[in-house]
Design an enzyme around this catalytic site. Structure first.
Site, short mmCIF file in Angstrom:
data_model
loop_
_atom_site.label_atom_id
_atom_site.label_comp_id
_atom_site.label_asym_id
_atom_site.label_seq_id
_atom_site.Cartn_x
_atom_site.Cartn_y
_atom_site.Cartn_z
CG ASN A 23 -2.09 -1.06 0.93
OD1 ASN A 23 -2.22 -1.57 -0.19
ND2 ASN A 23 -2.83 -1.39 1.96
NE ARG A 92 -10.92 2.05 -3.50
CZ ARG A 92 -12.10 2.64 -3.51
NH1 ARG A 92 -13.08 2.17 -4.26
NH2 ARG A 92 -12.32 3.73 -2.81
CB CYS A 116 -10.29 -6.50 -1.50
SG CYS A 116 -8.96 -7.69 -1.30
N PRO A 122 -17.01 2.93 -2.51
CG PRO A 122 -18.18 4.34 -1.07
CD PRO A 122 -17.52 3.01 -1.13
CB ILE A 123 -14.62 6.31 -6.52
CG1 ILE A 123 -15.71 6.36 -7.60
CG2 ILE A 123 -13.94 4.97 -6.49
CD1 ILE A 123 -15.13 6.33 -9.01
CG ASP A 124 -18.52 9.15 -2.24
OD1 ASP A 124 -17.61 8.32 -2.07
OD2 ASP A 124 -19.25 9.54 -1.32
N1 EPU Z 1 -14.58 5.90 0.99
C1 EPU Z 1 -15.70 6.53 0.50
N2 EPU Z 1 -15.60 7.22 -0.68
C2 EPU Z 1 -14.42 7.31 -1.34
C3 EPU Z 1 -13.28 6.69 -0.83
C4 EPU Z 1 -13.39 5.97 0.35
O1 EPU Z 1 -16.79 6.44 1.08
O2 EPU Z 1 -14.39 7.98 -2.40
C5 EPU Z 1 -14.70 5.15 2.26
C6 EPU Z 1 -14.42 3.66 2.09
O3 EPU Z 1 -15.54 2.96 1.62
C7 EPU Z 1 -14.02 3.28 3.49
C8 EPU Z 1 -13.28 4.50 3.98
O4 EPU Z 1 -13.69 5.59 3.14
O5 EPU Z 1 -15.14 3.05 4.26
C9 EPU Z 1 -11.78 4.41 3.96
O6 EPU Z 1 -11.31 3.91 2.74
P1 EPU Z 1 -9.93 4.42 2.13
O7 EPU Z 1 -10.24 5.36 1.02
O8 EPU Z 1 -9.06 4.89 3.24
O9 EPU Z 1 -9.36 3.09 1.52
P2 EPU Z 1 -8.48 2.96 0.21
O10 EPU Z 1 -7.59 4.11 0.08
O11 EPU Z 1 -9.35 2.59 -0.93
C10 EPU Z 1 -6.44 1.78 1.34
C11 EPU Z 1 -5.75 0.46 1.23
C12 EPU Z 1 -6.64 -0.63 1.80
C13 EPU Z 1 -6.94 -0.29 3.25
C14 EPU Z 1 -7.59 1.09 3.36
C15 EPU Z 1 -7.83 1.56 4.78
C16 EPU Z 1 -4.41 0.71 -0.75
C17 EPU Z 1 -4.17 0.28 -2.14
N3 EPU Z 1 -5.47 0.17 -0.17
O12 EPU Z 1 -7.63 1.67 0.58
O13 EPU Z 1 -5.88 -1.83 1.74
O14 EPU Z 1 -7.82 -1.25 3.79
O15 EPU Z 1 -6.73 2.07 2.72
O16 EPU Z 1 -6.66 1.56 5.50
O17 EPU Z 1 -3.69 1.51 -0.18
C18 EPU Z 1 -5.55 -4.16 1.71
O18 EPU Z 1 -4.35 -3.94 1.61
O19 EPU Z 1 -6.04 -5.30 1.97
C19 EPU Z 1 -6.49 -3.04 1.53
C20 EPU Z 1 -7.76 -3.21 1.24
#
Ligand code: EPU
Length: 417
Positions: A23, A92, A116, A122-124
Protein backbone atom coordinates in the site's frame (compact mmCIF):
# COMPACT_ATOMS: atom_id res chain seq x y z
CA UNK A 1 -3.26 -25.40 -8.42
CA UNK A 2 -4.83 -22.28 -7.00
CA UNK A 3 -4.72 -23.60 -3.44
CA UNK A 4 -2.60 -23.72 -0.33
CA UNK A 5 -2.49 -26.89 1.72
CA UNK A 6 -1.78 -25.96 5.35
CA UNK A 7 -0.96 -28.68 7.86
CA UNK A 8 -1.56 -27.37 11.36
CA UNK A 9 0.38 -27.41 14.63
CA UNK A 10 3.95 -27.13 13.31
CA UNK A 11 5.79 -24.61 15.51
CA UNK A 12 7.24 -21.70 13.53
CA UNK A 13 10.82 -20.94 14.39
CA UNK A 14 13.54 -18.77 12.83
CA UNK A 15 13.88 -15.56 10.83
CA UNK A 16 11.72 -14.04 8.14
CA UNK A 17 12.32 -10.91 6.12
CA UNK A 18 9.60 -8.48 5.05
CA UNK A 19 9.59 -6.35 1.91
CA UNK A 20 8.27 -2.93 0.95
CA UNK A 21 4.60 -2.32 1.65
CA UNK A 22 2.07 -2.98 -1.10
CA UNK A 23 0.00 0.00 0.00
CA UNK A 24 3.05 2.26 -0.10
CA UNK A 25 4.26 1.00 -3.47
CA UNK A 26 0.97 1.41 -5.31
CA UNK A 27 0.68 5.20 -4.78
CA UNK A 28 4.44 5.61 -5.26
CA UNK A 29 4.20 3.93 -8.66
CA UNK A 30 1.14 6.05 -9.54
CA UNK A 31 3.08 9.18 -8.60
CA UNK A 32 5.76 8.33 -11.18
CA UNK A 33 3.28 9.64 -13.78
CA UNK A 34 4.27 13.10 -12.48
CA UNK A 35 7.93 12.50 -13.43
CA UNK A 36 9.77 12.66 -16.73
CA UNK A 37 12.67 10.54 -15.48
CA UNK A 38 13.27 7.03 -14.17
CA UNK A 39 13.22 6.14 -10.45
CA UNK A 40 14.20 2.88 -8.75
CA UNK A 41 12.25 1.53 -5.75
CA UNK A 42 14.19 -0.76 -3.41
CA UNK A 43 13.24 -3.97 -1.61
CA UNK A 44 10.19 -4.55 -3.81
CA UNK A 45 8.09 -7.72 -3.43
CA UNK A 46 6.45 -9.47 -6.39
CA UNK A 47 2.76 -8.83 -5.95
CA UNK A 48 -0.14 -9.24 -8.33
CA UNK A 49 -1.65 -5.83 -7.53
CA UNK A 50 1.68 -4.14 -8.26
CA UNK A 51 1.99 -6.08 -11.54
CA UNK A 52 -1.47 -4.95 -12.66
CA UNK A 53 -0.67 -1.29 -11.93
CA UNK A 54 2.62 -1.60 -13.80
CA UNK A 55 0.82 -3.14 -16.79
CA UNK A 56 -1.60 -0.20 -16.79
CA UNK A 57 1.35 2.21 -16.85
CA UNK A 58 2.90 0.23 -19.69
CA UNK A 59 -0.32 0.27 -21.71
CA UNK A 60 -0.32 4.07 -21.40
CA UNK A 61 3.23 4.29 -22.79
CA UNK A 62 5.34 4.11 -19.61
CA UNK A 63 8.11 1.59 -18.92
CA UNK A 64 9.19 -0.56 -16.01
CA UNK A 65 11.77 -3.22 -15.29
CA UNK A 66 12.93 -5.28 -12.34
CA UNK A 67 16.53 -5.89 -11.41
CA UNK A 68 16.30 -8.44 -8.61
CA UNK A 69 14.23 -6.62 -5.97
CA UNK A 70 14.71 -3.13 -7.44
CA UNK A 71 11.78 -1.89 -9.50
CA UNK A 72 12.54 0.86 -12.03
CA UNK A 73 9.63 2.94 -13.31
CA UNK A 74 10.01 5.43 -16.13
CA UNK A 75 6.99 7.47 -17.18
CA UNK A 76 8.90 9.91 -19.42
CA UNK A 77 7.37 8.24 -22.49
CA UNK A 78 3.82 8.02 -21.14
CA UNK A 79 1.45 9.55 -23.68
CA UNK A 80 -2.03 8.15 -23.19
CA UNK A 81 -4.20 9.15 -20.18
CA UNK A 82 -6.74 6.37 -20.75
CA UNK A 83 -6.70 3.73 -18.01
CA UNK A 84 -7.64 0.46 -19.78
CA UNK A 85 -11.02 -0.80 -18.52
CA UNK A 86 -10.12 -4.44 -17.96
CA UNK A 87 -7.09 -3.60 -15.82
CA UNK A 88 -8.87 -0.79 -13.95
CA UNK A 89 -11.54 -3.28 -12.90
CA UNK A 90 -8.90 -5.61 -11.46
CA UNK A 91 -7.49 -3.32 -8.77
CA UNK A 92 -8.72 -0.55 -6.51
CA UNK A 93 -5.38 1.19 -6.90
CA UNK A 94 -6.19 2.18 -10.49
CA UNK A 95 -8.04 5.07 -8.80
CA UNK A 96 -4.69 6.39 -7.53
CA UNK A 97 -3.80 7.28 -11.11
CA UNK A 98 -6.51 9.93 -11.31
CA UNK A 99 -4.52 12.52 -9.37
CA UNK A 100 -1.24 12.11 -11.24
CA UNK A 101 -2.81 11.71 -14.71
CA UNK A 102 -5.03 14.77 -14.38
CA UNK A 103 -2.00 16.74 -13.24
CA UNK A 104 0.08 15.70 -16.23
CA UNK A 105 -2.46 15.51 -19.08
CA UNK A 106 -5.35 17.64 -17.79
CA UNK A 107 -7.65 14.79 -18.81
CA UNK A 108 -8.25 11.15 -17.83
CA UNK A 109 -10.68 8.48 -18.88
CA UNK A 110 -11.36 5.23 -17.05
CA UNK A 111 -14.01 3.02 -15.47
CA UNK A 112 -14.79 2.49 -11.80
CA UNK A 113 -12.02 0.53 -10.10
CA UNK A 114 -12.24 -3.04 -8.86
CA UNK A 115 -10.46 -4.36 -5.78
CA UNK A 116 -10.98 -6.64 -2.84
CA UNK A 117 -14.38 -8.22 -2.52
CA UNK A 118 -15.49 -7.08 0.94
CA UNK A 119 -18.37 -4.77 0.20
CA UNK A 120 -19.03 -1.42 -1.35
CA UNK A 121 -15.99 0.72 -2.18
CA UNK A 122 -17.36 4.10 -3.33
CA UNK A 123 -15.21 6.68 -5.13
CA UNK A 124 -17.41 9.73 -4.46
CA UNK A 125 -14.83 11.38 -2.19
CA UNK A 126 -12.10 10.99 -4.82
CA UNK A 127 -14.22 12.73 -7.42
CA UNK A 128 -15.72 15.40 -5.15
CA UNK A 129 -12.32 16.47 -3.83
CA UNK A 130 -10.72 16.58 -7.28
CA UNK A 131 -13.58 18.87 -8.35
CA UNK A 132 -12.41 21.29 -5.63
CA UNK A 133 -9.08 21.56 -7.47
CA UNK A 134 -10.85 22.56 -10.67
CA UNK A 135 -11.56 19.16 -12.27
CA UNK A 136 -14.77 18.57 -14.22
CA UNK A 137 -16.08 15.03 -13.89
CA UNK A 138 -18.55 13.24 -16.11
CA UNK A 139 -19.56 10.31 -14.01
CA UNK A 140 -21.45 7.45 -15.67
CA UNK A 141 -20.34 3.93 -16.48
CA UNK A 142 -17.18 5.54 -17.82
CA UNK A 143 -15.44 8.34 -16.00
CA UNK A 144 -14.11 11.33 -17.89
CA UNK A 145 -12.12 13.94 -16.02
CA UNK A 146 -10.80 17.17 -17.48
CA UNK A 147 -9.44 20.51 -16.33
CA UNK A 148 -8.02 23.68 -17.84
CA UNK A 149 -5.77 24.19 -14.86
CA UNK A 150 -5.47 22.64 -11.40
CA UNK A 151 -5.74 25.27 -8.69
CA UNK A 152 -4.97 24.82 -5.00
CA UNK A 153 -7.90 24.80 -2.59
CA UNK A 154 -8.90 24.07 1.01
CA UNK A 155 -10.47 20.62 1.16
CA UNK A 156 -12.14 18.86 4.09
CA UNK A 157 -12.38 15.06 3.96
CA UNK A 158 -15.58 13.68 5.55
CA UNK A 159 -13.56 10.50 6.37
CA UNK A 160 -9.76 10.28 6.62
CA UNK A 161 -9.43 8.24 3.44
CA UNK A 162 -5.96 6.97 2.60
CA UNK A 163 -6.49 6.86 -1.15
CA UNK A 164 -8.21 10.24 -1.33
CA UNK A 165 -5.40 11.89 0.67
CA UNK A 166 -2.81 10.30 -1.63
CA UNK A 167 -4.69 11.27 -4.78
CA UNK A 168 -4.98 14.87 -3.61
CA UNK A 169 -1.27 15.03 -2.78
CA UNK A 170 -0.47 13.85 -6.31
CA UNK A 171 -3.00 16.17 -7.95
CA UNK A 172 -1.90 19.22 -5.99
CA UNK A 173 1.88 19.03 -5.86
CA UNK A 174 2.21 20.61 -9.33
CA UNK A 175 -1.00 22.67 -9.11
CA UNK A 176 -1.12 26.45 -8.97
CA UNK A 177 -1.07 27.79 -5.40
CA UNK A 178 -1.61 26.14 -2.06
CA UNK A 179 -3.80 23.14 -1.19
CA UNK A 180 -4.80 22.33 2.36
CA UNK A 181 -6.22 18.88 3.12
CA UNK A 182 -8.15 18.84 6.39
CA UNK A 183 -8.86 15.56 8.19
CA UNK A 184 -6.23 13.93 6.00
CA UNK A 185 -5.25 10.29 6.55
CA UNK A 186 -2.21 9.84 8.83
CA UNK A 187 -1.17 6.39 7.61
CA UNK A 188 2.58 5.71 7.26
CA UNK A 189 1.97 5.01 3.56
CA UNK A 190 0.79 8.63 3.11
CA UNK A 191 3.94 9.87 4.85
CA UNK A 192 6.03 7.62 2.59
CA UNK A 193 4.45 9.13 -0.54
CA UNK A 194 5.00 12.69 0.73
CA UNK A 195 8.64 11.90 1.63
CA UNK A 196 9.28 10.52 -1.85
CA UNK A 197 7.79 13.51 -3.65
CA UNK A 198 9.54 15.96 -1.29
CA UNK A 199 12.88 14.30 -2.10
CA UNK A 200 12.13 15.21 -5.74
CA UNK A 201 11.39 18.85 -4.93
CA UNK A 202 7.72 18.84 -3.97
CA UNK A 203 6.58 20.95 -1.02
CA UNK A 204 4.28 18.81 1.06
CA UNK A 205 4.06 19.66 4.75
CA UNK A 206 2.28 17.91 7.63
CA UNK A 207 2.02 14.36 6.23
CA UNK A 208 1.29 12.06 9.18
CA UNK A 209 -0.97 14.69 10.78
CA UNK A 210 -4.61 15.54 10.07
CA UNK A 211 -3.71 18.69 8.14
CA UNK A 212 -1.54 18.51 5.06
CA UNK A 213 -0.43 21.62 3.20
CA UNK A 214 0.87 21.36 -0.34
CA UNK A 215 2.56 24.29 -2.04
CA UNK A 216 2.46 23.70 -5.77
CA UNK A 217 5.84 23.68 -7.54
CA UNK A 218 6.51 23.95 -11.29
CA UNK A 219 8.32 20.65 -11.78
CA UNK A 220 9.73 17.65 -9.93
CA UNK A 221 13.46 17.04 -10.41
CA UNK A 222 15.59 13.85 -10.57
CA UNK A 223 17.31 14.69 -7.26
CA UNK A 224 17.40 11.02 -6.22
CA UNK A 225 17.74 7.83 -8.27
CA UNK A 226 16.50 5.36 -5.67
CA UNK A 227 13.90 5.36 -2.94
CA UNK A 228 13.27 2.76 -0.23
CA UNK A 229 9.59 2.54 0.66
CA UNK A 230 8.49 1.60 4.20
CA UNK A 231 8.20 -2.10 4.90
CA UNK A 232 4.85 -3.82 4.98
CA UNK A 233 3.31 -3.45 8.45
CA UNK A 234 0.46 -5.77 7.47
CA UNK A 235 2.85 -8.50 6.35
CA UNK A 236 4.71 -8.02 9.66
CA UNK A 237 1.50 -8.32 11.68
CA UNK A 238 0.42 -11.37 9.70
CA UNK A 239 3.70 -13.18 10.46
CA UNK A 240 3.47 -12.27 14.17
CA UNK A 241 0.05 -13.89 14.38
CA UNK A 242 1.08 -16.90 12.23
CA UNK A 243 3.86 -17.56 14.70
CA UNK A 244 1.70 -17.16 17.82
CA UNK A 245 -0.99 -19.66 16.82
CA UNK A 246 1.70 -22.32 16.49
CA UNK A 247 3.34 -21.47 19.84
CA UNK A 248 6.42 -20.39 17.88
CA UNK A 249 9.35 -18.03 18.24
CA UNK A 250 10.38 -15.88 15.27
CA UNK A 251 12.35 -12.78 14.34
CA UNK A 252 10.93 -10.48 11.66
CA UNK A 253 13.68 -8.56 9.90
CA UNK A 254 12.94 -5.21 8.32
CA UNK A 255 9.96 -4.56 10.60
CA UNK A 256 9.33 -1.04 11.87
CA UNK A 257 7.54 -1.73 15.17
CA UNK A 258 6.20 1.83 15.46
CA UNK A 259 3.81 1.03 12.61
CA UNK A 260 2.43 -1.97 14.51
CA UNK A 261 2.03 -0.32 17.91
CA UNK A 262 -1.68 -1.12 18.28
CA UNK A 263 -1.21 -4.81 17.47
CA UNK A 264 1.75 -5.05 19.86
CA UNK A 265 -0.22 -3.34 22.64
CA UNK A 266 -3.06 -5.85 22.18
CA UNK A 267 -1.03 -9.05 22.28
CA UNK A 268 1.95 -8.10 24.47
CA UNK A 269 1.91 -9.51 28.02
CA UNK A 270 -1.02 -11.70 27.15
CA UNK A 271 0.32 -14.55 25.13
CA UNK A 272 3.82 -13.63 24.19
CA UNK A 273 7.09 -11.94 24.83
CA UNK A 274 8.09 -9.30 22.30
CA UNK A 275 11.46 -7.64 21.86
CA UNK A 276 11.84 -4.65 19.58
CA UNK A 277 14.79 -3.01 17.89
CA UNK A 278 15.00 -0.39 15.16
CA UNK A 279 14.36 -2.84 12.31
CA UNK A 280 13.45 -6.16 13.92
CA UNK A 281 10.67 -7.68 15.95
CA UNK A 282 11.32 -10.82 17.98
CA UNK A 283 8.18 -12.58 19.18
CA UNK A 284 7.95 -15.68 21.33
CA UNK A 285 4.72 -17.35 22.35
CA UNK A 286 4.19 -18.01 26.03
CA UNK A 287 1.18 -20.27 25.62
CA UNK A 288 -2.46 -19.57 24.89
CA UNK A 289 -3.59 -16.38 26.65
CA UNK A 290 -7.02 -14.93 27.26
CA UNK A 291 -9.44 -13.16 24.89
CA UNK A 292 -8.40 -9.73 23.67
CA UNK A 293 -11.40 -7.77 24.93
CA UNK A 294 -12.62 -5.07 22.56
CA UNK A 295 -10.85 -4.10 19.34
CA UNK A 296 -12.12 -1.40 16.99
CA UNK A 297 -10.51 -0.81 13.64
CA UNK A 298 -10.21 2.80 12.51
CA UNK A 299 -7.80 4.97 10.53
CA UNK A 300 -4.16 5.13 11.70
CA UNK A 301 -2.91 5.22 14.43
CA UNK A 302 -5.81 3.00 15.59
CA UNK A 303 -5.94 -0.75 14.98
CA UNK A 304 -5.73 -1.31 11.18
CA UNK A 305 -8.62 -2.78 9.26
CA UNK A 306 -6.06 -4.68 7.17
CA UNK A 307 -5.18 -6.80 10.23
CA UNK A 308 -8.76 -7.31 11.38
CA UNK A 309 -9.33 -10.67 9.66
CA UNK A 310 -5.98 -11.98 10.91
CA UNK A 311 -6.55 -11.02 14.56
CA UNK A 312 -10.02 -12.50 14.28
CA UNK A 313 -8.46 -15.89 13.38
CA UNK A 314 -5.91 -15.53 16.17
CA UNK A 315 -8.55 -14.74 18.80
CA UNK A 316 -10.23 -18.09 18.06
CA UNK A 317 -7.25 -19.72 19.81
CA UNK A 318 -7.50 -17.63 23.01
CA UNK A 319 -9.46 -18.51 26.15
CA UNK A 320 -12.46 -16.18 26.57
CA UNK A 321 -14.07 -13.57 24.39
CA UNK A 322 -12.88 -11.00 21.90
CA UNK A 323 -15.20 -8.43 20.34
CA UNK A 324 -14.09 -6.81 17.10
CA UNK A 325 -15.79 -3.79 15.56
CA UNK A 326 -14.96 -2.86 11.98
CA UNK A 327 -14.84 0.92 11.76
CA UNK A 328 -13.51 1.36 8.22
CA UNK A 329 -15.24 -1.19 5.97
CA UNK A 330 -18.41 -2.15 7.89
CA UNK A 331 -18.95 -5.42 6.01
CA UNK A 332 -15.38 -6.74 5.96
CA UNK A 333 -16.36 -10.02 7.63
CA UNK A 334 -16.69 -12.48 4.74
CA UNK A 335 -14.05 -14.70 6.31
CA UNK A 336 -16.32 -15.44 9.30
CA UNK A 337 -18.29 -18.09 7.38
CA UNK A 338 -15.04 -19.75 6.28
CA UNK A 339 -13.64 -19.79 9.83
CA UNK A 340 -16.90 -21.34 11.03
CA UNK A 341 -16.26 -24.27 8.67
CA UNK A 342 -13.18 -24.90 10.85
CA UNK A 343 -15.34 -24.96 14.02
CA UNK A 344 -14.71 -21.35 15.06
CA UNK A 345 -17.36 -19.95 17.41
CA UNK A 346 -18.04 -16.48 16.01
CA UNK A 347 -21.23 -14.45 16.08
CA UNK A 348 -21.72 -11.50 13.80
CA UNK A 349 -24.00 -8.59 14.62
CA UNK A 350 -23.81 -5.74 12.09
CA UNK A 351 -20.31 -4.31 12.04
CA UNK A 352 -19.21 -6.33 15.10
CA UNK A 353 -18.19 -9.90 15.72
CA UNK A 354 -18.01 -11.74 19.01
CA UNK A 355 -15.44 -14.54 19.18
CA UNK A 356 -15.80 -17.23 21.84
CA UNK A 357 -12.26 -18.49 21.82
CA UNK A 358 -10.56 -21.78 22.52
CA UNK A 359 -12.91 -24.10 20.70
CA UNK A 360 -10.62 -26.60 18.93
CA UNK A 361 -10.22 -25.58 15.27
CA UNK A 362 -10.10 -28.39 12.70
CA UNK A 363 -8.69 -28.39 9.18
CA UNK A 364 -11.33 -27.89 6.48
CA UNK A 365 -11.77 -26.87 2.84
CA UNK A 366 -12.10 -23.09 2.81
CA UNK A 367 -11.85 -20.25 0.30
CA UNK A 368 -10.06 -16.90 0.62
CA UNK A 369 -12.94 -14.41 0.30
CA UNK A 370 -10.48 -11.51 -0.08
CA UNK A 371 -6.78 -10.80 0.42
CA UNK A 372 -6.68 -10.38 4.22
CA UNK A 373 -9.36 -13.02 4.67
CA UNK A 374 -6.97 -15.40 2.88
CA UNK A 375 -4.21 -14.54 5.36
CA UNK A 376 -6.66 -15.12 8.20
CA UNK A 377 -7.39 -18.64 6.91
CA UNK A 378 -3.67 -19.43 6.71
CA UNK A 379 -3.32 -18.35 10.37
CA UNK A 380 -6.31 -20.51 11.34
CA UNK A 381 -4.89 -23.45 9.36
CA UNK A 382 -1.46 -23.16 11.00
CA UNK A 383 -3.02 -23.43 14.47
CA UNK A 384 -5.75 -25.97 13.63
CA UNK A 385 -5.76 -29.71 14.01
CA UNK A 386 -5.31 -31.49 10.65
CA UNK A 387 -5.11 -30.17 7.12
CA UNK A 388 -6.74 -26.97 5.81
CA UNK A 389 -7.09 -26.39 2.10
CA UNK A 390 -7.32 -22.69 1.27
CA UNK A 391 -8.61 -22.05 -2.27
CA UNK A 392 -8.04 -18.68 -3.94
CA UNK A 393 -4.26 -18.46 -3.74
CA UNK A 394 -4.35 -15.87 -6.54
CA UNK A 395 -6.26 -13.54 -4.20
CA UNK A 396 -3.61 -13.99 -1.49
CA UNK A 397 -0.84 -13.31 -4.02
CA UNK A 398 -2.29 -9.84 -4.61
CA UNK A 399 -0.65 -8.73 -1.37
CA UNK A 400 1.71 -11.44 -0.08
CA UNK A 401 4.91 -12.38 -1.88
CA UNK A 402 5.76 -16.10 -1.55
CA UNK A 403 3.98 -16.44 1.79
CA UNK A 404 4.01 -20.25 1.50
CA UNK A 405 7.77 -20.34 0.92
CA UNK A 406 8.45 -17.95 3.83
CA UNK A 407 6.30 -20.04 6.17
CA UNK A 408 8.05 -23.23 5.04
CA UNK A 409 11.44 -21.67 5.87
CA UNK A 410 10.05 -21.06 9.37
CA UNK A 411 9.08 -24.73 9.62
CA UNK A 412 5.41 -24.47 8.62
CA UNK A 413 3.83 -27.05 6.37
CA UNK A 414 2.27 -24.78 3.72
CA UNK A 415 2.36 -25.96 0.12
CA UNK A 416 0.75 -25.04 -3.15
CA UNK A 417 -1.63 -27.72 -4.30
N1 EPU B 1 -14.58 5.90 0.99
C1 EPU B 1 -15.70 6.53 0.50
N2 EPU B 1 -15.60 7.22 -0.68
C2 EPU B 1 -14.42 7.31 -1.34
C3 EPU B 1 -13.28 6.69 -0.83
C4 EPU B 1 -13.39 5.97 0.35
O1 EPU B 1 -16.79 6.44 1.08
O2 EPU B 1 -14.39 7.98 -2.40
C5 EPU B 1 -14.70 5.15 2.26
C6 EPU B 1 -14.42 3.66 2.09
O3 EPU B 1 -15.54 2.96 1.62
C7 EPU B 1 -14.02 3.28 3.49
C8 EPU B 1 -13.28 4.50 3.98
O4 EPU B 1 -13.69 5.59 3.14
O5 EPU B 1 -15.14 3.05 4.26
C9 EPU B 1 -11.78 4.41 3.96
O6 EPU B 1 -11.31 3.91 2.74
P1 EPU B 1 -9.93 4.42 2.13
O7 EPU B 1 -10.24 5.36 1.02
O8 EPU B 1 -9.06 4.89 3.24
O9 EPU B 1 -9.36 3.09 1.52
P2 EPU B 1 -8.48 2.96 0.21
O10 EPU B 1 -7.59 4.11 0.08
O11 EPU B 1 -9.35 2.59 -0.93
C10 EPU B 1 -6.44 1.78 1.34
C11 EPU B 1 -5.75 0.46 1.23
C12 EPU B 1 -6.64 -0.63 1.80
C13 EPU B 1 -6.94 -0.29 3.25
C14 EPU B 1 -7.59 1.09 3.36
C15 EPU B 1 -7.83 1.56 4.78
C16 EPU B 1 -4.41 0.71 -0.75
C17 EPU B 1 -4.17 0.28 -2.14
N3 EPU B 1 -5.47 0.17 -0.17
O12 EPU B 1 -7.63 1.67 0.58
O13 EPU B 1 -5.88 -1.83 1.74
O14 EPU B 1 -7.82 -1.25 3.79
O15 EPU B 1 -6.73 2.07 2.72
O16 EPU B 1 -6.66 1.56 5.50
O17 EPU B 1 -3.69 1.51 -0.18
C18 EPU B 1 -5.55 -4.16 1.71
O18 EPU B 1 -4.35 -3.94 1.61
O19 EPU B 1 -6.04 -5.30 1.97
C19 EPU B 1 -6.49 -3.04 1.53
C20 EPU B 1 -7.76 -3.21 1.24
Amino acid sequence: MNKLIVKGKNKLYGKVEVKSAKNALLPLIASCVLLDFEVGFLNVPRLKDVDVLLEIIKSMGGKYRYDDDVLYVDCSTLYNPEIPCEEARKIRASIFLLGSLISRFHKVSTVRPGGCNFGERPIDMHLDTLKKLGVEVSNGEYLYLRTDKLKGSKIFLPFSSVGVTENLIMASCLAEGETIILNSAKEPEVVCLANFLNRLGARIYGAGTSQIRVEGVKKLQPKIKYFKPITDRIEVGTFMLCSLVTGGEIEIDGADFIHNTELIKKIHNNTCKIMLSSDKIYIKSSGAGSGLGFIKTAPYPAFPTDLQSQILAYSCFLRGTTVIEEGVFKTRFKVVDELKKMNADIERVGSRVLVNGKTELYGAEVTAPDLRGGASLIIAGLGADGVTTVSGLDVIKRGYDRIDEKLRILGGSVNEG
